[in-house]
Design an enzyme around this catalytic site. Structure first.
Site, PDB file in Angstrom:
ATOM      1  N   ALA A 114     -11.696 -57.470  46.694  1.00 32.99           N
ATOM      2  CA  ALA A 114     -11.637 -56.025  46.908  1.00 32.99           C
ATOM      3  C   ALA A 114     -12.977 -55.415  47.298  1.00 32.99           C
ATOM      4  O   ALA A 114     -13.079 -54.200  47.460  1.00 32.99           O
ATOM      5  CB  ALA A 114     -11.102 -55.354  45.648  1.00 32.99           C
ATOM      6  N   ASN A 180     -12.622 -59.279  38.789  1.00 35.04           N
ATOM      7  CA  ASN A 180     -12.921 -60.407  39.676  1.00 35.04           C
ATOM      8  C   ASN A 180     -14.034 -60.028  40.645  1.00 35.04           C
ATOM      9  O   ASN A 180     -14.815 -60.881  41.075  1.00 35.04           O
ATOM     10  CB  ASN A 180     -11.660 -60.825  40.436  1.00 35.04           C
ATOM     11  CG  ASN A 180     -10.660 -61.484  39.521  1.00 35.04           C
ATOM     12  OD1 ASN A 180     -10.764 -62.659  39.222  1.00 35.04           O
ATOM     13  ND2 ASN A 180      -9.690 -60.710  39.029  1.00 35.04           N
ATOM     14  N   HIS A 210     -15.336 -49.192  44.452  1.00 30.85           N
ATOM     15  CA  HIS A 210     -16.294 -50.234  44.064  1.00 30.85           C
ATOM     16  C   HIS A 210     -17.638 -49.917  44.712  1.00 30.85           C
ATOM     17  O   HIS A 210     -17.693 -49.645  45.920  1.00 30.85           O
ATOM     18  CB  HIS A 210     -15.826 -51.601  44.557  1.00 30.85           C
ATOM     19  CG  HIS A 210     -14.454 -51.960  44.060  1.00 30.85           C
ATOM     20  ND1 HIS A 210     -14.206 -52.353  42.772  1.00 30.85           N
ATOM     21  CD2 HIS A 210     -13.255 -51.958  44.681  1.00 30.85           C
ATOM     22  CE1 HIS A 210     -12.920 -52.586  42.622  1.00 30.85           C
ATOM     23  NE2 HIS A 210     -12.315 -52.349  43.770  1.00 30.85           N
TER      24      HIS A 210
HETATM   25  N1  LIG Z   1     -10.910 -60.859  43.769  1.00 31.55           N
HETATM   26  C1  LIG Z   1     -10.401 -59.637  43.683  1.00 31.55           C
HETATM   27  O1  LIG Z   1     -10.986 -58.665  44.189  1.00 31.55           O
HETATM   28  C2  LIG Z   1      -9.106 -59.425  42.984  1.00 31.55           C
HETATM   29  C3  LIG Z   1      -8.508 -60.444  42.281  1.00 31.55           C
HETATM   30  N2  LIG Z   1      -7.297 -60.257  41.653  1.00 31.55           N
HETATM   31  C4  LIG Z   1      -6.726 -61.390  40.900  1.00 31.55           C
HETATM   32  O2  LIG Z   1      -5.487 -61.712  41.481  1.00 31.55           O
HETATM   33  C5  LIG Z   1      -4.511 -61.888  40.467  1.00 31.55           C
HETATM   34  C6  LIG Z   1      -3.126 -61.580  41.026  1.00 31.55           C
HETATM   35  O3  LIG Z   1      -3.044 -60.220  41.367  1.00 31.55           O
HETATM   36  P1  LIG Z   1      -1.620 -59.541  41.648  1.00 31.55           P
HETATM   37  O4  LIG Z   1      -0.843 -60.327  42.623  1.00 31.55           O
HETATM   38  O5  LIG Z   1      -1.867 -58.123  41.928  1.00 31.55           O
HETATM   39  O6  LIG Z   1      -0.942 -59.691  40.190  1.00 31.55           O
HETATM   40  P2  LIG Z   1       0.606 -59.737  39.816  1.00 31.55           P
HETATM   41  O7  LIG Z   1       0.652 -59.566  38.331  1.00 31.55           O
HETATM   42  O8  LIG Z   1       1.378 -58.827  40.681  1.00 31.55           O
HETATM   43  O9  LIG Z   1       1.046 -61.235  40.179  1.00 31.55           O
HETATM   44  C7  LIG Z   1       0.600 -62.381  39.518  1.00 31.55           C
HETATM   45  C8  LIG Z   1       1.655 -63.456  39.754  1.00 31.55           C
HETATM   46  O10 LIG Z   1       1.156 -64.740  39.349  1.00 31.55           O
HETATM   47  C9  LIG Z   1       2.149 -65.368  38.543  1.00 31.55           C
HETATM   48  N3  LIG Z   1       1.525 -66.341  37.645  1.00 31.55           N
HETATM   49  C10 LIG Z   1       0.667 -66.090  36.649  1.00 31.55           C
HETATM   50  N4  LIG Z   1       0.290 -67.238  36.061  1.00 31.55           N
HETATM   51  C11 LIG Z   1       0.950 -68.240  36.707  1.00 31.55           C
HETATM   52  C12 LIG Z   1       0.977 -69.664  36.572  1.00 31.55           C
HETATM   53  N5  LIG Z   1       0.261 -70.270  35.612  1.00 31.55           N
HETATM   54  N6  LIG Z   1       1.727 -70.387  37.438  1.00 31.55           N
HETATM   55  C13 LIG Z   1       2.462 -69.772  38.403  1.00 31.55           C
HETATM   56  N7  LIG Z   1       2.484 -68.430  38.573  1.00 31.55           N
HETATM   57  C14 LIG Z   1       1.731 -67.677  37.731  1.00 31.55           C
HETATM   58  C15 LIG Z   1       2.789 -64.211  37.799  1.00 31.55           C
HETATM   59  O11 LIG Z   1       4.007 -64.588  37.233  1.00 31.55           O
HETATM   60  P3  LIG Z   1       4.563 -63.760  35.949  1.00 31.55           P
HETATM   61  O12 LIG Z   1       4.961 -62.427  36.489  1.00 31.55           O
HETATM   62  O13 LIG Z   1       5.697 -64.598  35.472  1.00 31.55           O
HETATM   63  O14 LIG Z   1       3.423 -63.672  34.976  1.00 31.55           O
HETATM   64  C16 LIG Z   1       2.919 -63.208  38.932  1.00 31.55           C
HETATM   65  O15 LIG Z   1       4.009 -63.497  39.776  1.00 31.55           O
HETATM   66  C17 LIG Z   1      -4.978 -60.956  39.341  1.00 31.55           C
HETATM   67  O16 LIG Z   1      -4.520 -61.408  38.069  1.00 31.55           O
HETATM   68  C18 LIG Z   1      -6.489 -61.028  39.434  1.00 31.55           C
HETATM   69  O17 LIG Z   1      -7.017 -62.048  38.597  1.00 31.55           O
HETATM   70  C19 LIG Z   1      -6.651 -59.059  41.746  1.00 31.55           C
HETATM   71  C20 LIG Z   1      -7.209 -58.024  42.448  1.00 31.55           C
HETATM   72  C21 LIG Z   1      -8.490 -58.102  43.091  1.00 31.55           C
HETATM   73  O1  LIG Z   2      -8.406 -54.903  43.144  1.00 32.86           O
HETATM   74  C1  LIG Z   2      -9.433 -54.351  42.732  1.00 32.86           C
HETATM   75  O2  LIG Z   2      -9.761 -53.190  43.094  1.00 32.86           O
HETATM   76  C2  LIG Z   2     -10.426 -55.070  41.861  1.00 32.86           C
HETATM   77  C3  LIG Z   2      -9.847 -55.917  40.818  1.00 32.86           C
HETATM   78  O3  LIG Z   2      -8.744 -55.730  40.351  1.00 32.86           O
HETATM   79  C4  LIG Z   2     -10.674 -57.030  40.336  1.00 32.86           C
HETATM   80  O4  LIG Z   2     -11.898 -57.013  40.582  1.00 32.86           O
HETATM   81  O5  LIG Z   2     -10.120 -57.926  39.669  1.00 32.86           O
END
Ligand SMILES: NC(=O)C1=CN([C@@H]2O[C@H](COP(=O)(O)OP(=O)(O)OC[C@H]3O[C@@H](n4cnc5c(N)ncnc54)[C@H](OP(=O)(O)O)[C@@H]3O)[C@@H](O)[C@H]2O)C=CC1
Ligand SMILES: O=C([O-])CC(=O)C(=O)O
Length: 257
Positions: A114, A180, A210
């Site tokens: 992000a 993250n 951010h």
């Molecule tokens: N780098 C960045 O800037 C950002 C990073 N992120 C990261 O991305 C991740 C995902 O975001 P987002 O898609 O919005 O979140 P969501 O909660 O919408 O989706 C996460 C998905 O992953 C599944 N999941 C979780 N653990 C497992 C596993 N062990 N095996 C298989 N599937 C799994 C969940 O299933 P279930 O619903 O059954 O739990 C769900 O379908 C966040 O948790 C965060 O850590 C997010 C935003 C920004």
């Molecule tokens: O999506 C965003 O704005 C940032 C976020 O959740 C993360 O850093 O994990």
């Protein structure tokens, strides 16, 4: 290129909608053969079941999924792009992923997520960085389910309120779904301990804001982004999902920027 995805949440759905085809999807065991599984994609519960001819896996499922599936994917020689890079704040997991990539002659690619200006930070690091500060600001609903709830009443919040002030390792560990970006900044710059982080719930905004500031031998810069959240998840910025698609595109390009 045969591309597979881990997860089926907000980011995974966005990424899949931008891929011509998804080769395989690692989902929770309970979701294999569920009513949602109406398309013909191969759904598996474990990295050992990912077909051998898979070129690239994309982790869009969070810290625990990267810890669970990442090492075996890399050991099997399959490159992996992750958006869950806050998981690397766990030094043991960081080392395990590194060892797995070396063993499998594969690579773990960190999506920029992000935030932007990580290229600037990486280059500035060569000359020497003095300070790196990251400020993450989201509307109250973006912090639901996070430690912010233990210090703030997110439903009635009237003023911008800091609920975390510390370093990037503590932030990424305590806020796996929200910090993250703090890890991305730490990994590109001065590391987890030296990167200063503040996290703020702000009822006056409707974007994920951010701000990244750095000083060093190169001079100084400030980068600020007002990111729209994904419609399906107020915690996750749309740019994070876009950055995963951009990472896949870069891996397939003859000339990369
Ligand atoms: N780098 C960045 O800037 C950002 C990073 N992120 C990261 O991305 C991740 C995902 O975001 P987002 O898609 O919005 O979140 P969501 O909660 O919408 O989706 C996460 C998905 O992953 C599944 N999941 C979780 N653990 C497992 C596993 N062990 N095996 C298989 N599937 C799994 C969940 O299933 P279930 O619903 O059954 O739990 C769900 O379908 C966040 O948790 C965060 O850590 C997010 C935003 C920004
Ligand atoms: O999506 C965003 O704005 C940032 C976020 O959740 C993360 O850093 O994990």
């Amino acid at each position: 290129m045969k591309v597979g995805i881990i997860g089926d949440g907000a980011i995974a759905r966005y990424v899949r909608s931008h891929l011509e085809d998804t080769h395989v999807c690692i989902v929770r065991p309970s979701k294999i053969g569920s009513a949602e599984a109406s398309d013909t994609i191969l759904r598996v519960a474990d990295a050992s079941q990912v077909p051998d001819d898979t070129d690239l896996m994309i982790d869009c499922a969070g810290h625990s999924a990267l810890a669970q599936h990442g090492p075996l994917i890399l050991k099997r020689g399959i490159d992996l792009v992750t958006v869950s890079l806050g998981a690397l704040a766990d030094a043991h997991l960081h080392q395990k992923l590194r060892a797995a990539a070396l063993q499998g002659a594969s690579q773990l690619h960190l999506a920029s997520g992000a935030i932007g200006a990580l290229d600037c930070l990486r280059a500035a690091k060569v000359g020497g960085l003095e300070t790196v500060t990251y400020l993450g600001r989201k509307p109250p609903q973006g912090w639901i389910g996070s430690p912010a709830e233990s210090t703030l009443d997110l439903k009635t919040l009237k003023d911008p309120s800091v609920h975390f002030d510390g370093n990037a390792r503590e932030a990424a560990t305590a806020y796996p779904k929200n910090a993250n970006v703090a890890a991305a900044v730490a990994l590109a710059g001065v590391g987890f301990e030296q990167t200063k982080v503040r996290l703020i719930a702000d009822p006056s905004i409707d974007a994920n804001i951010h701000e990244l500031s750095a000083t060093g031998e190169f001079g100084s810069f400030t980068f600020r982004i007002e990111g729209k959240a994904l419609p399906d998840n107020p915690k996750s910025s749309a740019l994070a999902a876009m950055s995963v698609v951009a990472a896949i595109n870069r891996m397939q390009a003859a000339i990369t920027s």
